[in-house]
Design an enzyme around this catalytic site. Structure first.
Site, short mmCIF file in Angstrom:
data_model
loop_
_atom_site.label_atom_id
_atom_site.label_comp_id
_atom_site.label_asym_id
_atom_site.label_seq_id
_atom_site.Cartn_x
_atom_site.Cartn_y
_atom_site.Cartn_z
N GLU A 44 4.90 -12.10 2.92
CA GLU A 44 3.51 -11.98 2.46
C GLU A 44 2.75 -13.28 2.73
O GLU A 44 3.24 -14.38 2.47
CB GLU A 44 3.51 -11.67 0.96
CG GLU A 44 2.15 -11.48 0.35
CD GLU A 44 2.22 -11.08 -1.12
OE1 GLU A 44 1.15 -10.82 -1.71
OE2 GLU A 44 3.34 -11.01 -1.68
N LYS A 114 -3.36 -4.89 0.49
CA LYS A 114 -2.58 -4.73 -0.74
C LYS A 114 -3.41 -4.01 -1.80
O LYS A 114 -4.54 -4.41 -2.11
CB LYS A 114 -2.15 -6.10 -1.23
CG LYS A 114 -1.15 -6.09 -2.38
CD LYS A 114 -0.65 -7.50 -2.66
CE LYS A 114 0.45 -7.52 -3.70
NZ LYS A 114 0.96 -8.90 -3.93
N CYS A 148 4.55 -6.44 -1.34
CA CYS A 148 5.10 -6.99 -2.58
C CYS A 148 4.99 -6.05 -3.77
O CYS A 148 5.69 -5.06 -3.86
CB CYS A 148 4.44 -8.35 -2.85
SG CYS A 148 5.33 -9.37 -4.06
#
Length: 266
Positions: A44, A114, A148
């Site tokens: 990330e 995200k 994540c």
């Protein structure tokens, strides 16, 4: 159909130094390609580092087709390997925590923002994305992308399973004391959704965070096919379509679902 050999680059790069991180990515792509990999996955925010000062992030953010995307396209084409990298994306007067997949011919295949931002730092720094399932096809496999915290929401991963994702790429910045996500949750997600999951972490101290490493490739039978330690390294694993097909045939989770019972979830 041959297995897709996948290289997981567990590295935090250099905080705030895009040029140095591009150089490291070039070297990693060369190593991965020499090791027979068709895909390299980074962590990330690999392009810039994660624990940035909030005021620095807008200046480091780039469009999805910006100069770093062009440079990584050249890296991918030169080494003949697909690359998934994390970066801050600037678009529409907003900044997103994003990940982009570039094919081995240097063409951009997919860009993901995200959707679930973790903690005050991310919520202050980024705008959440609103597209949960982003996919591309690579070497006969349907590739999905998350980042994540997204993988910790079972509905997210199930949406990918229902959309036919074979290999889910999850660049991450997993920190202490949440290492159980890499050790336990990710293999379970792979099993219950019948897919491969490549979970690729940062490592070591960075700002106020301590990243735990433990990157892994988990397979649809629940087995962790490769696992990194706590330091900087590259590990390799195979996403095997034959194993995937056999596992899906033998595992009834997706066939035995009763969606009519789950209306309360939405």
């Amino acid at each position: 159909m041959p297995a897709l050999r996948t290289a997981l680059l567990q590295s935090s790069g250099v905080l705030g130094d895009t040029a140095q991180n591009l150089k490291a990515l070039d070297e990693a792509a060369a190593h991965a390609a020499q090791g027979g990999s068709g895909l390299l996955v980074t962590s990330e925010m690999f392009l810039t580092g994660y624990a940035l000062d909030l005021q620095d992030i807008p200046g480091l953010a780039e469009p999805a087709d910006g100069p770093s995307a062009v440079a990584i396209g050249e890296i991918a084409r030169r080494h003949g390997i697909a690359v998934l990298y994390g970066y801050p994306e600037r678009a529409d007067d907003a900044v997103y925590n994003a990940a982009q997949l570039i094919g081995p011919d240097g063409v951009r295949l997919a860009n993901y923002r995200k959707t679930h931002l973790f903690g005050c730092f991310e919520q202050d720094a980024f705008t959440p994305g609103d597209t949960p399932v982003v996919q591309a096809d690579l070497d006969g496999l349907r590739i999905g992308i998350m980042i994540c915290y997204d993988v910790e929401f079972p509905e997210n991963v199930r949406a990918h399973a229902l959309a036919g994702t074979d290999l889910l790429l999850v660049p991450t910045a997993q920190m202490h004391p949440f290492q159980f996500v890499a050790e336990q949750l990710v293999p379970v997600r792979a099993f219950e959704n019948q897919m491969y999951i490549a979970y690729v972490n940062r490592t070591g101290p960075e700002g106020e965070f301590e990243f735990v490493g433990l990157s892994c490739l988990a397979s649809p039978d629940g087995v962790t096919r490769t696992r990194a330690g706590r330091g900087e390294e590259m590990v390799f694993g195979e996403a095997d379509p034959e194993l995937l097909a056999a596992s899906r045939e033998n595992n009834p989770y997706l066939r035995d679902r009763r969606p009519g019972l789950y209306a309360s979830l939405v």
